[in-house]
Design a protein around this motif. Structure first.
Motif, PDB file in Angstrom:
ATOM      1  N   GLN A 331       0.839  -1.188   0.000  1.00  0.00           N
ATOM      2  CA  GLN A 331       0.000   0.000   0.000  1.00  0.00           C
ATOM      3  C   GLN A 331       0.883   1.250   0.000  1.00  0.00           C
ATOM      4  OE1 GLN A 331      -3.376  -0.461   0.025  1.00  0.00           O
ATOM      5  NE2 GLN A 331      -3.749   1.695  -0.308  1.00  0.00           N
ATOM      6  N   PRO A 332       0.794   2.083  -1.034  1.00  0.00           N
ATOM      7  CA  PRO A 332       1.632   3.290  -1.052  1.00  0.00           C
ATOM      8  C   PRO A 332       1.139   4.316  -0.033  1.00  0.00           C
ATOM      9  CG  PRO A 332       0.161   3.265  -2.956  1.00  0.00           C
ATOM     10  CD  PRO A 332      -0.022   1.946  -2.262  1.00  0.00           C
ATOM     11  N   VAL A 333       1.961   4.609   0.970  1.00  0.00           N
ATOM     12  CA  VAL A 333       1.579   5.528   2.047  1.00  0.00           C
ATOM     13  C   VAL A 333       2.692   6.556   2.227  1.00  0.00           C
ATOM     14  CG1 VAL A 333       0.897   5.759   4.453  1.00  0.00           C
ATOM     15  CG2 VAL A 333       0.296   3.680   3.187  1.00  0.00           C
ATOM     16  N   GLU A 334       2.305   7.810   2.319  1.00  0.00           N
ATOM     17  CA  GLU A 334       3.245   8.904   2.571  1.00  0.00           C
ATOM     18  C   GLU A 334       2.979   9.446   3.967  1.00  0.00           C
ATOM     19  OE1 GLU A 334       4.049  13.462   0.987  1.00  0.00           O
ATOM     20  OE2 GLU A 334       2.981  12.018  -0.288  1.00  0.00           O
ATOM     21  N   LEU A 335       4.004   9.543   4.794  1.00  0.00           N
ATOM     22  CA  LEU A 335       3.863   9.952   6.188  1.00  0.00           C
ATOM     23  C   LEU A 335       4.501  11.308   6.420  1.00  0.00           C
ATOM     24  CD1 LEU A 335       3.167   9.422   9.190  1.00  0.00           C
ATOM     25  CD2 LEU A 335       5.385   8.254   9.376  1.00  0.00           C
ATOM     26  N   SER A 336       3.759  12.153   7.135  1.00  0.00           N
ATOM     27  CA  SER A 336       4.291  13.436   7.606  1.00  0.00           C
ATOM     28  C   SER A 336       4.089  13.472   9.110  1.00  0.00           C
ATOM     29  CB  SER A 336       3.573  14.605   6.933  1.00  0.00           C
ATOM     30  OG  SER A 336       4.012  15.839   7.480  1.00  0.00           O
ATOM     31  N   LEU A 337       5.174  13.304   9.876  1.00  0.00           N
ATOM     32  CA  LEU A 337       5.098  13.204  11.334  1.00  0.00           C
ATOM     33  C   LEU A 337       5.877  14.354  11.947  1.00  0.00           C
ATOM     34  CD1 LEU A 337       4.155  11.522  13.758  1.00  0.00           C
ATOM     35  CD2 LEU A 337       6.258  10.188  13.554  1.00  0.00           C
ATOM     36  N   ALA A 338       5.165  15.252  12.628  1.00  0.00           N
ATOM     37  CA  ALA A 338       5.813  16.426  13.225  1.00  0.00           C
ATOM     38  C   ALA A 338       6.705  16.007  14.377  1.00  0.00           C
ATOM     39  CB  ALA A 338       4.751  17.406  13.716  1.00  0.00           C
ATOM     40  N   ALA A 339       7.861  16.613  14.467  1.00  0.00           N
ATOM     41  CA  ALA A 339       8.790  16.316  15.550  1.00  0.00           C
ATOM     42  C   ALA A 339       8.199  16.789  16.874  1.00  0.00           C
ATOM     43  CB  ALA A 339      10.135  16.997  15.287  1.00  0.00           C
ATOM     44  N   GLY A 340       8.360  15.983  17.882  1.00  0.00           N
ATOM     45  CA  GLY A 340       7.891  16.360  19.216  1.00  0.00           C
ATOM     46  C   GLY A 340       6.428  16.087  19.471  1.00  0.00           C
ATOM     47  N   ALA A 341       5.702  15.501  18.510  1.00  0.00           N
ATOM     48  CA  ALA A 341       4.278  15.239  18.721  1.00  0.00           C
ATOM     49  C   ALA A 341       4.070  14.218  19.828  1.00  0.00           C
ATOM     50  CB  ALA A 341       3.627  14.759  17.426  1.00  0.00           C
ATOM     51  N   ALA A 342       4.914  13.175  19.859  1.00  0.00           N
ATOM     52  CA  ALA A 342       4.767  12.145  20.881  1.00  0.00           C
ATOM     53  C   ALA A 342       5.043  12.703  22.272  1.00  0.00           C
ATOM     54  CB  ALA A 342       5.697  10.977  20.581  1.00  0.00           C
ATOM     55  N   GLN A 343       6.036  13.589  22.383  1.00  0.00           N
ATOM     56  CA  GLN A 343       6.363  14.156  23.695  1.00  0.00           C
ATOM     57  C   GLN A 343       5.297  15.124  24.172  1.00  0.00           C
ATOM     58  OE1 GLN A 343       8.476  13.926  21.123  1.00  0.00           O
ATOM     59  NE2 GLN A 343       9.746  12.246  21.927  1.00  0.00           N
ATOM     60  N   ALA A 344       4.655  15.833  23.239  1.00  0.00           N
ATOM     61  CA  ALA A 344       3.649  16.822  23.634  1.00  0.00           C
ATOM     62  C   ALA A 344       2.336  16.180  24.065  1.00  0.00           C
ATOM     63  CB  ALA A 344       3.384  17.787  22.473  1.00  0.00           C
ATOM     64  N   ALA A 345       2.038  14.986  23.577  1.00  0.00           N
ATOM     65  CA  ALA A 345       0.733  14.362  23.835  1.00  0.00           C
ATOM     66  C   ALA A 345       0.733  13.644  25.171  1.00  0.00           C
ATOM     67  CB  ALA A 345       0.399  13.391  22.708  1.00  0.00           C
ATOM     68  N   SER A 346      -0.433  13.656  25.808  1.00  0.00           N
ATOM     69  CA  SER A 346      -0.637  12.873  27.018  1.00  0.00           C
ATOM     70  C   SER A 346      -0.729  11.396  26.643  1.00  0.00           C
ATOM     71  CB  SER A 346      -1.923  13.311  27.710  1.00  0.00           C
ATOM     72  OG  SER A 346      -3.047  13.032  26.884  1.00  0.00           O
ATOM     73  N   PRO A 347      -0.614  10.474  27.612  1.00  0.00           N
ATOM     74  CA  PRO A 347      -0.689   9.045  27.257  1.00  0.00           C
ATOM     75  C   PRO A 347      -1.973   8.666  26.530  1.00  0.00           C
ATOM     76  CG  PRO A 347       0.181   9.301  29.471  1.00  0.00           C
ATOM     77  CD  PRO A 347      -0.238  10.674  29.018  1.00  0.00           C
ATOM     78  N   ALA A 348      -3.113   9.219  26.953  1.00  0.00           N
ATOM     79  CA  ALA A 348      -4.381   8.877  26.301  1.00  0.00           C
ATOM     80  C   ALA A 348      -4.409   9.378  24.859  1.00  0.00           C
ATOM     81  CB  ALA A 348      -5.555   9.462  27.086  1.00  0.00           C
ATOM     82  N   VAL A 349      -3.949  10.615  24.633  1.00  0.00           N
ATOM     83  CA  VAL A 349      -3.916  11.173  23.287  1.00  0.00           C
ATOM     84  C   VAL A 349      -2.892  10.419  22.432  1.00  0.00           C
ATOM     85  CG1 VAL A 349      -3.324  13.223  21.931  1.00  0.00           C
ATOM     86  CG2 VAL A 349      -4.757  13.438  23.982  1.00  0.00           C
ATOM     87  N   ASP A 350      -1.752  10.086  23.027  1.00  0.00           N
ATOM     88  CA  ASP A 350      -0.711   9.356  22.308  1.00  0.00           C
ATOM     89  C   ASP A 350      -1.246   8.015  21.793  1.00  0.00           C
ATOM     90  OD1 ASP A 350       1.954   9.120  21.391  1.00  0.00           O
ATOM     91  OD2 ASP A 350       2.464   7.854  23.106  1.00  0.00           O
ATOM     92  N   LEU A 351      -1.928   7.271  22.660  1.00  0.00           N
ATOM     93  CA  LEU A 351      -2.481   5.980  22.271  1.00  0.00           C
ATOM     94  C   LEU A 351      -3.628   6.140  21.271  1.00  0.00           C
ATOM     95  CD1 LEU A 351      -2.765   2.919  22.574  1.00  0.00           C
ATOM     96  CD2 LEU A 351      -4.180   3.337  24.606  1.00  0.00           C
ATOM     97  N   SER A 352      -4.498   7.130  21.499  1.00  0.00           N
ATOM     98  CA  SER A 352      -5.634   7.328  20.600  1.00  0.00           C
ATOM     99  C   SER A 352      -5.185   7.694  19.198  1.00  0.00           C
ATOM    100  CB  SER A 352      -6.560   8.422  21.161  1.00  0.00           C
ATOM    101  OG  SER A 352      -7.121   8.023  22.393  1.00  0.00           O
TER     102      SER A 352
END
Length: 450
Positions: A331-352
């Motif tokens: 499946q051709p997929v292009e990803l754009s992942l902002a740096a620091g998104a995982a650190q900024a999110a709470s555990p619930a938001v991170d998992l969701s």
């Protein structure tokens, strides 16, 4: 997880609606109330008016024809011909709403007409005891009865028709053409066919109602199962932090020597409260896991007590691996992942955020193989934005794994977004693709999903 409910990404819209025979039998459903007209449950106005039009045309045609034939062909008196024409045709107007009383009136009128025609001057050589006009009107009435009444009533109508014909046969004039057997056979055939069509319409209605109830129950069960799964995952996230609090509170007197006695007691109380909270969460998780063991794995997780339940929960930091696995699957997929998104999110938001991307990509693989897909995870000071957009399925790709969906996948997405106080926007795109957009606030207090 299950499919999307709004549309199937990358696939043409279904033809919509049942096939023509099914739609026709649905129109023939038995009216719910005693005086409700035939076809009252039909979806279109012209269908609901059709019985009135048909019966009206028959009455307008049969009334003058009956009077003319009885007068000119049978030699009945003008007064008798007029009276019989009215009594044998006008009650047909009741057939749309009250066919059984209409049948009683018409049968009585036809029987009286047969007795009157015994003494008519020119009855010999003509049909008796049922004239051609009375047979036509009677069959119209039989059709209305078959579309409305129960099987027991229809059998009774058929037998009474035959019995009246047999009794009148004892008074048969000489030289007439007997029509008792003709009406008995035709009436039985019409009753059987229309009764069967009506029964098929009723059966289709019951099936549709049962499917609606079953779908509502499946949606409710999916909602509860997804909530239970979220509760288990939240336990794993919260338990880690509670364990850290317990360890820090217990070790504080050793890490910070010379601590006053009141402060040591305060740390001991904090550690005790944390341990008690952990115990309560473990008991709750035991109930959830035992429910799943008894009723099946509702959330799609690992088996109870398996390694999958003890492993760390994934988050935004694992989306890169998820996308790479999807690409390896073709499946051709292009990803754009902002740096620091995982650190900024709470555990619930991170998992969701991870679960939403996971479900969206799974649906693309199911319904739009080969479609160009873009995954974007960004954040600012207030929220994390998760966006998954795919185009239509590639023409040279393999056939979609699933052609329709129950919408259970969106149920899980909606529950996770609601858990964090965010918003979810999903829907088809003009080019045949699909869009999933979720906004997850960073500072919204989570709800108890258990």
């Amino acid at each position: 997880m299950s499919d999307r409910d709004e549309a199937r990404p990358g696939a043409p819209a279904p033809a919509g609606g049942p096939r023509a025979p099914m739609r026709f039998t649905a129109v023939l459903r038995t009216p719910a109330r005693a005086a409700e007209p035939l076809f009252a449950q039909a979806p279109k106005a012209w269908q609901r008016m059709l019985p009135y039009v048909v019966v009206g045309v028959f009455v307008v045609s049969l009334l003058p024809t009956t009077i003319t034939v009885l007068t000119n062909e049978y030699g009945a008196g003008g007064g008798w011909a007029g009276a019989l024409g009215v009594t044998q045709t006008v009650p047909l107007l009741l057939a749309v709403t009250r066919p059984l009383p209409a049948w009683m009136l018409v049968l009585a009128a036809d029987t009286i007409g047969s007795v009157v025609l015994i003494h008519a001057d020119e009855v010999a050589g003509h049909a008796w005891p049922w004239t051609p006009m009375s047979i036509v009107g009677y069959l119209l009435l039989v059709i209305c009865l078959g579309l409305r009444e129960s099987v027991r009533t229809l059998i009774g109508v058929w037998l009474v028709t035959g019995a009246v014909g047999v009794v009148l046969g004892f008074f048969e004039p000489a030289g007439v053409t007997t029509t008792s057997a003709l009406l008995f056979v035709l009436g039985g055939a019409f009753l059987a066919v229309t009764g069967a069509l009506r029964g098929l319409g009723d059966a289709q209605q019951r099936i549709a109602e049962q499917e609606s109830i079953s779908e509502a129950e499946r949606a409710r069960r999916t909602l509860l199962e997804e909530r239970a799964r979220i509760a288990r995952e939240l336990h794993d996230v919260v338990a880690h932090h509670m364990s850290v609090i317990t360890v820090q509170a217990d070790s504080a007197p050793y890490r910070l020597p010379g601590m006053p006695e009141p402060v040591q007691e305060e740390f001991a109380a904090i550690a005790a409260s944390a341990r008690e909270s952990l115990g309560e969460m473990r008991r709750l998780l035991t109930v959830l896991r035992s429910d799943r063991a008894n009723g099946g794995d509702g959330g799609g997780g690992a088996a109870p007590g398996g390694a999958g339940e003890l492993a760390p929960q994934p988050g935004i930091g694992r989306i890169q691996q998820l996308v790479e696995a999807t690409v390896r699957a073709g499946q051709p997929v292009e990803l754009s992942l902002a740096a620091g998104a995982a650190q900024a999110a709470s555990p619930a938001v991170d998992l969701s955020a991870y679960r939403i991307v996971q479900e969206a990509l799974a649906n693309v693989v199911r319904h739009a193989p080969g479609a160009e897909t873009r995954v974007s995870v960004t954040h600012d000071a207030a929220e994390v934005l998760v966006l998954v957009v795919n185009g239509p399925a590639a023409r040279d790709a393999a056939r979609a794994l699933e052609s329709s969906g129950t919408g259970h996948g969106l149920v899980g997405m909606q529950e996770r977004v609601r858990l964090t106080g965010g918003t979810l926007d999903t829907g088809p795109l003009p080019d045949g693709g699909f869009r999933v957009a979720a906004r997850l606030p960073l500072d919204h207090p989570t709800e108890d999903a258990s």
